[in-house]
Every structure is written in structure tokens, then in C-alpha cells.
Motif scaffolding. Structure first.
Motif, PDB file in Angstrom:
ATOM      1  N   GLU A  63       0.824  -1.207   0.000  1.00  0.00           N
ATOM      2  CA  GLU A  63       0.000   0.000   0.000  1.00  0.00           C
ATOM      3  C   GLU A  63       0.861   1.261   0.000  1.00  0.00           C
ATOM      4  O   GLU A  63       0.483   2.273  -0.594  1.00  0.00           O
ATOM      5  CB  GLU A  63      -0.935  -0.013   1.202  1.00  0.00           C
ATOM      6  CG  GLU A  63      -2.034  -1.074   1.104  1.00  0.00           C
ATOM      7  CD  GLU A  63      -3.015  -0.984   2.249  1.00  0.00           C
ATOM      8  OE1 GLU A  63      -2.899  -0.038   3.067  1.00  0.00           O
ATOM      9  OE2 GLU A  63      -3.890  -1.863   2.344  1.00  0.00           O
TER      10      GLU A  63
ATOM     11  N   TYR B 281       0.719   4.256  -2.711  1.00  0.00           N
ATOM     12  CA  TYR B 281       0.657   5.674  -2.348  1.00  0.00           C
ATOM     13  C   TYR B 281       1.795   6.451  -3.004  1.00  0.00           C
ATOM     14  O   TYR B 281       1.592   7.569  -3.502  1.00  0.00           O
ATOM     15  CB  TYR B 281       0.716   5.825  -0.837  1.00  0.00           C
ATOM     16  CG  TYR B 281       0.757   7.268  -0.388  1.00  0.00           C
ATOM     17  CD1 TYR B 281      -0.408   8.033  -0.326  1.00  0.00           C
ATOM     18  CD2 TYR B 281       1.968   7.880  -0.052  1.00  0.00           C
ATOM     19  CE1 TYR B 281      -0.365   9.357   0.063  1.00  0.00           C
ATOM     20  CE2 TYR B 281       2.016   9.204   0.343  1.00  0.00           C
ATOM     21  CZ  TYR B 281       0.848   9.935   0.400  1.00  0.00           C
ATOM     22  OH  TYR B 281       0.892  11.259   0.778  1.00  0.00           O
TER      23      TYR B 281
ATOM     24  N   THR C 138      -5.969   0.810  -4.848  1.00  0.00           N
ATOM     25  CA  THR C 138      -6.087   1.040  -3.408  1.00  0.00           C
ATOM     26  C   THR C 138      -7.346   0.383  -2.855  1.00  0.00           C
ATOM     27  O   THR C 138      -7.323  -0.247  -1.784  1.00  0.00           O
ATOM     28  CB  THR C 138      -6.113   2.547  -3.101  1.00  0.00           C
ATOM     29  OG1 THR C 138      -4.887   3.139  -3.564  1.00  0.00           O
ATOM     30  CG2 THR C 138      -6.255   2.797  -1.610  1.00  0.00           C
TER      31      THR C 138
END
Length: 442
Positions: free
Chosen positions: A32, A36, A298
Motif C-alpha cells: 500500500e 501511495y 487502493t
């Protein structure tokens, strides 16, 4: 019967599998963070391109400013103060064409556009008094036409104003109250302003921008027509199009706005300012990307715990019903394979269509885990069960991602069905006896 060692008990195995799921949140957190970081790089590339090319554009129609002198009486006698009466068009027609193109910064694509916008309309000076005590106080020989333009440095060609058939040269003036706003102004000759005549105007603006294109209606009645070669528009604002056509590789849309009761929030003590239009009712179109890769990936990563748990549940049931004993390391390999799926999906989706990227990454993960299952379970039928289960789970995730408006509904129904299947398969198990072994198995 005798009590087995703690490490071989079913309770311990269930707790250890839960511990593995929690441990795998660490690599998922790393995945993750990569998502990002890539998303941040994309936003950075977008900002670099839009700052150079042009940001979101907001256009306002012309405003006619008529100076007048206001007279006051006081103890010292009479005093005079210069004021301004600001008029908006009675009617205005706007034809806009938005030609989009793609700009690249590394692997990132950013849509930008050049908008060609033609304004046509009329001003009427009839009954213009308002706060003016007498129409004769209006200084018609000092009338000024003013056109506010936000982000004016992106204008590609000079603005040519035609007023009652005569070409008027516009002079840009920076608006000190607004950073990048410029007010294009021109003093109108006295013979071009007549209280008994309707005055026609037209001009064209060619301006570069990105992400969104919007208007503020400054006329009492405004007709706007817009067409573009962009196939994924998102209309927004206080007014939505009356008609729109999204057929083909582009769109057309039109607005009809009757704004009879709203006046310009002007100040009669000053010339037009861009600050007047802050918070005004704007509307227009956003150039949406068909798929926001980072947002979708995401959202997919949020289902990682569910994926890992379901995979582990299949192996646990296989141990439970198939007389197979698996090592925790084998569980760990399967969990890591599920984590790598998201990294593979992200890396592929940055270069190819998202659907194709999902098909390739999910197919690779399913085949990898299924072949590994064949080796550790020593059975093709059992591996086929793993293959079928994973295929269903990945298909379920894809449908959930593509149905954003129904994601919660699909997700909750899916979880309910999975729980129901697990409860059905284990309905006849006496969990208390699973921690004991008969001496025959020793």
C-alpha cells in the motif's frame, strides 16, 4: 484417547493461521505504501504539466461599466463622488469547442485541452438607473467593457472584441486582488453607447487548460453549447446540461440558464474585480480519466485480508476433511503470493488497460497457487478446488471494483454467502473432540 501436544491441536492451528494473517498485513502495508508513492508521483507529474500548460479554466462573460457622479449635500455645501454602474448582458450565447490531447511525464499520462470559446450577446441600457439618481448622470462617453479571465497566461491568441460591428482593442490589466486573474478592458467610444439602442458584442477566447473547464453565467439568459473529443466527461456545478450526447469518441452538451433575479455582486466604488466571482455559481465539465488506476488498486488492496483469510480457510478445510497435514510455511507462501498479486496489478495497470492488467495478474496468481497446491496437497482434485475457489474470489473482487456504486452491497452479500458456506461445511463438526487423538493414530 489422550490429549495431543499443543502444536498439533486444532485450536492452536486456527490461532496460528490467524497470527499469519496478521503478520501478512506487514507486506500488505508495504504494498500500500508503494501504491501511495506511485500515486504521489502521478499527482506530482500532473501538477508539473498543468502548471506549465494551464490549470482549470473558469470563464466569465463581459461586464459593461458606466461611470457616474453621485452628489451629496453637507454643511460645507455639495460634494461629488465618482461611482460605477456595472451591467451584465441581457442575453448571451456561448459556443465552445474543447480539443483534448495527452501530455506525458515519464510513464504518466495527463489530459490537457485547448478551448476555443466564442461569446455573442447583447447589452441594453434601458432602465439602467438603479442606484443612479438620474440617467443623465451616467457618463456614456466613458463607458468601459471588461472581461475577467482567470489563469490568463494560458491564453493562446489575443482577444478580439467586436462591438456593434466595430473592432475594439482590449488592454489586459492585472487584478491585484486575484493572483492570476486579468481584466481585459476597453474604453468604448461615445457613439457606441446609446440608451435607446441594444448593443451587440462578440469575441473569441482561445485558452489552454487541464482537468476542468467551467463558466459563471454573467447574463440574464445564457445559452451554452459545448463539444469535445473527450469521451469521459463529468458534468458538475449548480447547472447540469439540458441535453448531452456521449456517443462516439467525444461528447456534446448544452445549457440554457435563466438567471433573472441574480445580479452581479459588484461594488460601485471600484472597477470589476475577480474577487466578485469567488463563491459564485459555476458549472462545467471535468475531464475524468476512464480509470483512476491508483484509486482502484487502493480499493482492491482493502480486500487483501479477506483474500488471505479465504485462501487459508480453503487449506484449513482441506486439512480438516482430507486427512492432509500442512506446515505453517506453506500457508505463508500462499499468503505472500496473494500479496504479490496487488503489486503485480499495480505495475501492469500503469502500462496497459486495467481490465487486462487485472486478468493477467489474477490469472498468474491463481495458476501459481493452484500448481503449488497440487504439490503440497498431493491431489489434482484438491488443487482444482483451490483453483475454483480462487477464481471465484478474484472474479468477485473484479465485479466489486467495477461496480463502485454497488460495492458495499456486493461486498456485504459476498461476505454473507462466504460465511454461510463455511457454517454449512462445518455444521456437523464436534470442535471439542478435534483436540483429541485416538491411540490408533499414534
Amino acid at each position: 484417547m489422550k490429549i495431543t501436544s499443543i502444536k498439533d491441536s486444532t485450536t492452536f492451528r486456527v490461532l496460528f493461521i490467524g497470527f499469519l494473517v496478521l503478520m501478512l498485513l506487514i507486506p500488505m502495508g508495504m504494498v500500500e505504501s508503494v501504491i501511495y508513492e506511485r500515486s504521489h508521483l502521478y499527482r506530482q507529474a500532473t501538477n508539473e504539466i498543468t502548471n506549465s500548460w494551464g490549470k482549470e479554466q473558469l470563464l466569465v462573460g463581459p461586464i459593461l461599466t458606466l461611470p457616474f457622479v453621485k452628489t451629496f449635500s453637507n454643511k460645507a455645501g455639495w460634494s461629488y463622488d465618482s461611482r460605477y454602474r456595472h451591467l451584465r448582458p441581457e442575453t448571451m450565447t456561448v459556443d465552445s469547442h474543447i480539443e483534448t490531447q495527452i501530455r506525458y511525464r515519464g510513464i504518466y499520462e495527463v489530459p490537457v485541452y485547448i478551448a476555443t470559446v466564442r461569446f455573442n450577446g447583447v447589452f441594453s441600457l434601458a432602465g439602467v438607473s438603479g442606484s443612479v439618481e438620474n440617467d443623465d448622470d451616467l457618463l456614456l462617453d466613458e463607458g468601459v467593457i471588461q472581461i475577467p479571465v482567470h489563469n490568463s497566461r494560458s491564453i493562446k491568441e489575443p482577444i478580439g472584441l467586436v462591438w456593434d460591428g466595430e473592432v475594439i482593442k482590449l488592454i489586459p490589466k492585472w487584478d491585484k486582488s486575484e493572483g492570476e486573474t486579468v481584466i481585459f478592458t476597453a474604453k468604448l467610444p461615445a457613439h457606441l453607447l446609446n440608451k435607446n439602442k441594444v448593443h451587440e458584442f462578440e469575441y473569441e477566447i482561445k485558452i489552454a487548460g487541464s482537468q476542468a473547464f467551467s463558466f459563471i453565467s454573467s447574463a440574464r439568459k445564457t445559452d451554452i453549447k459545448m463539444n469535445s473529443n473527450w469521451a469521459a466527461p463529468s458534468f458538475f456545478g449548480i447547472y447540469l446540461p439540458v441535453t448531452r450526447d456521449l456517443a462516439g469518441e467525444g461528447f456534446t452538451a448544452s445549457w440554457v440558464i435563466n438567471d433573472l433575479l441574480t445580479d452581479i455582486g459588484h461594488n460601485e466604488h471600484e472597477i470589476v474585480s475577480g474577487s466578485w466571482f469567488q463563491g459564485q455559481k459555476s458549472f462545467g465539465v471535468k475531464l475524468m480519466q476512464p480509470v483512476d488506476t491508483y484509486q482502484v488498486v487502493t480499493r482492491a488492496a482493502k480486500y487483501a485480508v479477506l483474500f488471505i483469510s479465504l485462501s487459508f480457510m480453503v487449506y484449513f478445510f482441506t486439512e480438516l476433511f482430507g486427512q492432509v497435514s500442512l506446515h505453517p510455511i506453506q500457508y505463508l507462501f500462499v499468503g505472500v503470493a496473494n500479496c504479490i498479486f496487488y503489486l503485480l496489478l499495480l505495475s501492469l495497470a500503469e502500462h496497459i488497460n486495467f481490465t487486462l492488467a487485472y486478468l493477467i495478474s489474477s490469472g498468474a496468481s491463481i495458476v501459481l497457487i493452484s500448481l503449488y497446491s497440487r504439490s503440497i496437497l498431493k491431489s489434482w482434485p484438491k488443487a482444482a478446488i483451490v483453483f475454483t475457489t480462487l477464481s471465484g474470489v478474484y472474479a468477485y473482487l473484479f465485479v466489486t471494483l467495477r461496480s463502485e456504486g454497488f460495492a458495499l452491497l456486493i461486498g456485504s452479500i459476498g461476505l454473507f454467502v462466504i460465511l454461510g458456506v463455511a457454517m454449512y461445511l462445518t455444521r456437523n463438526i464436534d470442535w471439542r473432540t478435534l483436540n483429541f487423538e485416538s491411540t490408533e493414530r499414534e
